[in-house]
Scaffold this motif. Structure first.
Motif, short mmCIF file in Angstrom:
data_model
loop_
_atom_site.label_atom_id
_atom_site.label_comp_id
_atom_site.label_asym_id
_atom_site.label_seq_id
_atom_site.Cartn_x
_atom_site.Cartn_y
_atom_site.Cartn_z
N LEU A 83 0.94 -1.26 -0.04
CA LEU A 83 -0.06 -0.02 -0.10
C LEU A 83 0.79 1.20 0.04
O LEU A 83 0.62 2.07 -0.64
CB LEU A 83 -0.99 0.06 1.09
N ARG A 84 1.68 1.30 0.81
CA ARG A 84 2.61 2.69 1.07
C ARG A 84 3.45 3.05 -0.53
O ARG A 84 3.39 3.94 -0.67
CB ARG A 84 3.59 2.69 2.02
N SER A 85 3.75 1.92 -1.02
CA SER A 85 4.68 2.06 -2.14
C SER A 85 3.65 2.17 -3.45
O SER A 85 4.17 2.57 -4.48
CB SER A 85 6.01 1.17 -2.42
N LYS A 86 2.50 1.89 -3.15
CA LYS A 86 1.61 1.88 -4.24
C LYS A 86 2.12 0.75 -5.29
O LYS A 86 1.98 1.25 -6.62
CB LYS A 86 1.19 3.05 -4.64
N SER A 87 2.54 -0.23 -4.99
CA SER A 87 3.14 -1.61 -5.98
C SER A 87 2.31 -2.55 -5.91
O SER A 87 1.96 -3.06 -4.71
CB SER A 87 4.59 -1.71 -5.56
N GLN A 88 1.83 -3.26 -6.93
CA GLN A 88 1.10 -4.51 -7.09
C GLN A 88 2.03 -5.55 -7.86
O GLN A 88 2.13 -5.05 -8.89
CB GLN A 88 -0.19 -4.35 -7.60
N PHE A 89 2.46 -6.64 -7.34
CA PHE A 89 3.26 -7.48 -7.92
C PHE A 89 2.32 -8.80 -7.94
O PHE A 89 1.50 -9.05 -7.12
CB PHE A 89 4.53 -8.05 -7.07
N ARG A 90 2.24 -9.17 -9.36
CA ARG A 90 1.68 -10.38 -9.72
C ARG A 90 2.78 -11.41 -10.15
O ARG A 90 3.44 -11.38 -11.17
CB ARG A 90 0.47 -10.40 -10.65
N PHE A 91 2.69 -12.49 -9.57
CA PHE A 91 3.69 -13.55 -9.97
C PHE A 91 2.94 -14.78 -10.43
O PHE A 91 2.06 -15.34 -9.97
CB PHE A 91 4.39 -14.11 -8.70
N LYS A 92 3.33 -15.20 -11.52
CA LYS A 92 2.88 -16.56 -12.13
C LYS A 92 3.95 -17.73 -12.33
O LYS A 92 5.19 -17.36 -11.99
CB LYS A 92 2.49 -16.32 -13.64
N GLY A 93 3.63 -18.90 -11.85
CA GLY A 93 4.61 -19.98 -11.47
C GLY A 93 4.00 -21.12 -11.24
O GLY A 93 2.78 -21.49 -11.60
N LEU A 157 4.76 -5.98 -12.62
CA LEU A 157 4.60 -5.00 -11.59
C LEU A 157 3.76 -3.88 -11.93
O LEU A 157 3.93 -3.16 -13.14
CB LEU A 157 6.05 -4.49 -11.28
N LEU A 158 2.98 -3.42 -11.24
CA LEU A 158 1.95 -2.10 -11.56
C LEU A 158 2.38 -1.17 -10.36
O LEU A 158 2.11 -1.53 -9.24
CB LEU A 158 0.46 -2.52 -11.53
N LYS A 159 2.92 -0.02 -10.64
CA LYS A 159 3.09 0.99 -9.79
C LYS A 159 2.19 2.12 -10.29
O LYS A 159 2.21 2.66 -11.14
CB LYS A 159 4.64 1.60 -10.22
N LEU A 160 1.37 2.30 -9.10
CA LEU A 160 0.11 3.34 -8.95
C LEU A 160 0.70 4.61 -8.79
O LEU A 160 0.18 5.22 -7.73
CB LEU A 160 -0.96 2.75 -8.11
N VAL A 161 1.48 5.14 -9.52
CA VAL A 161 2.02 6.35 -9.32
C VAL A 161 1.35 7.49 -10.17
O VAL A 161 0.56 7.21 -11.29
CB VAL A 161 3.63 6.66 -9.94
N THR A 162 1.26 8.78 -9.92
CA THR A 162 0.66 9.83 -10.92
C THR A 162 1.49 10.64 -11.86
O THR A 162 2.74 10.56 -11.17
CB THR A 162 -0.07 10.78 -9.86
N PRO A 163 1.35 11.16 -12.68
CA PRO A 163 0.05 11.10 -13.23
C PRO A 163 -0.56 9.79 -14.02
O PRO A 163 -1.60 9.76 -14.23
CB PRO A 163 -0.06 12.14 -14.29
N ILE A 164 0.75 9.06 -14.30
CA ILE A 164 0.32 7.83 -15.28
C ILE A 164 0.93 6.53 -14.44
O ILE A 164 2.22 6.69 -14.20
CB ILE A 164 1.08 8.07 -16.71
N HIS A 165 0.18 5.69 -14.23
CA HIS A 165 0.73 4.41 -13.66
C HIS A 165 1.99 3.86 -14.66
O HIS A 165 1.90 4.00 -15.79
CB HIS A 165 -0.19 3.45 -13.28
N LYS A 166 2.71 3.06 -14.02
CA LYS A 166 3.90 2.53 -14.72
C LYS A 166 3.79 1.00 -14.55
O LYS A 166 3.04 0.37 -13.67
CB LYS A 166 5.39 2.69 -14.02
N ARG A 167 3.91 0.15 -15.55
CA ARG A 167 3.59 -1.21 -15.56
C ARG A 167 5.00 -1.93 -16.18
O ARG A 167 5.44 -1.50 -17.54
CB ARG A 167 2.44 -1.65 -16.10
#
Length: 183
Positions: A83-93, A157-167
């Motif tokens: 939550l604090r870094s606004k980062s979502q990691f999805r791992f497939k394996g 990795l999805l970074k919920l940064v403003t103004p545009i998210h990074k993935r």
């Protein structure tokens, strides 16, 4: 990969985790499996550490439904939200059971060990049993203690940064390849 064979996504993960501080929530991950009827199932489990540079450890009960799911389909996905870094990691394996797991049992506190002697997960509670009747005096490793190794082959990795998210996506093709994609 870095010089220590640690994938670059692990550095991103370490940075995100550090921002969470000592919150126990930063160890909770969501594990998704598929039932034999091809239905998705997701649950929260505890991240227990790294076994290799790109495989994480999860402890579970052999009597749980996730074990039945993984026997028919070893594909899994883990979601780890910071939550604090606004980062979502999805791992497939792929998930596999570690047959030799005594050192992991030995690493648990007595309180954690005692939870492995509870009644069968997902079954109706026998209210006639008291905890002292369930938990033995010695806490030798029970047969239902299982260590799963989640071998990761893709990271999103999805970074919920403003103004545009990074993935970013990393795929393992011999070595890890990273590409930036639209969020």
């Amino acid at each position: 990969m870095t010089k220590n064979n640690i994938p670059t996504w692990r550095q991103e993960l370490k940075s995100a985790k550090k921002k969470e501080g000592k919150s126990p929530l930063s160890r909770w991950i969501q594990l998704s499996t598929v039932t034999p009827n091809n239905e998705p199932r997701i649950r929260t489990v505890v991240f227990r550490g790294w076994r290799k540079e790109s495989s994480m450890l999860i402890f579970t009960d052999s009597r749980s439904d996730k074990i039945k799911h993984l026997k028919t389909n070893s594909n899994a996905e883990v979601l780890w939200l910071f939550l604090r870094s606004k980062s979502q990691f999805r791992f497939k394996g792929k998930m596999k059971k570690l047959e030799v797991n005594n050192k992991y049992w030995d690493s648990l506190s007595e309180r954690s060990k005692s939870t492995w002697f509870w009644q069968h997960p997902g079954k109706k509670i026998d209210t006639n049993l008291k905890p002292t009747q369930i938990i033995p005096a010695n806490l030798n490793k029970p047969e239902n203690f299982v260590v799963l190794e989640f071998e990761i082959y893709s990271v999103d990795l999805l970074k919920l940064v403003t103004p545009i998210h990074k993935r970013y996506i990393w795929n393992k093709r011999g070595s890890w390849e990273k590409i930036e994609i639209n969020p």
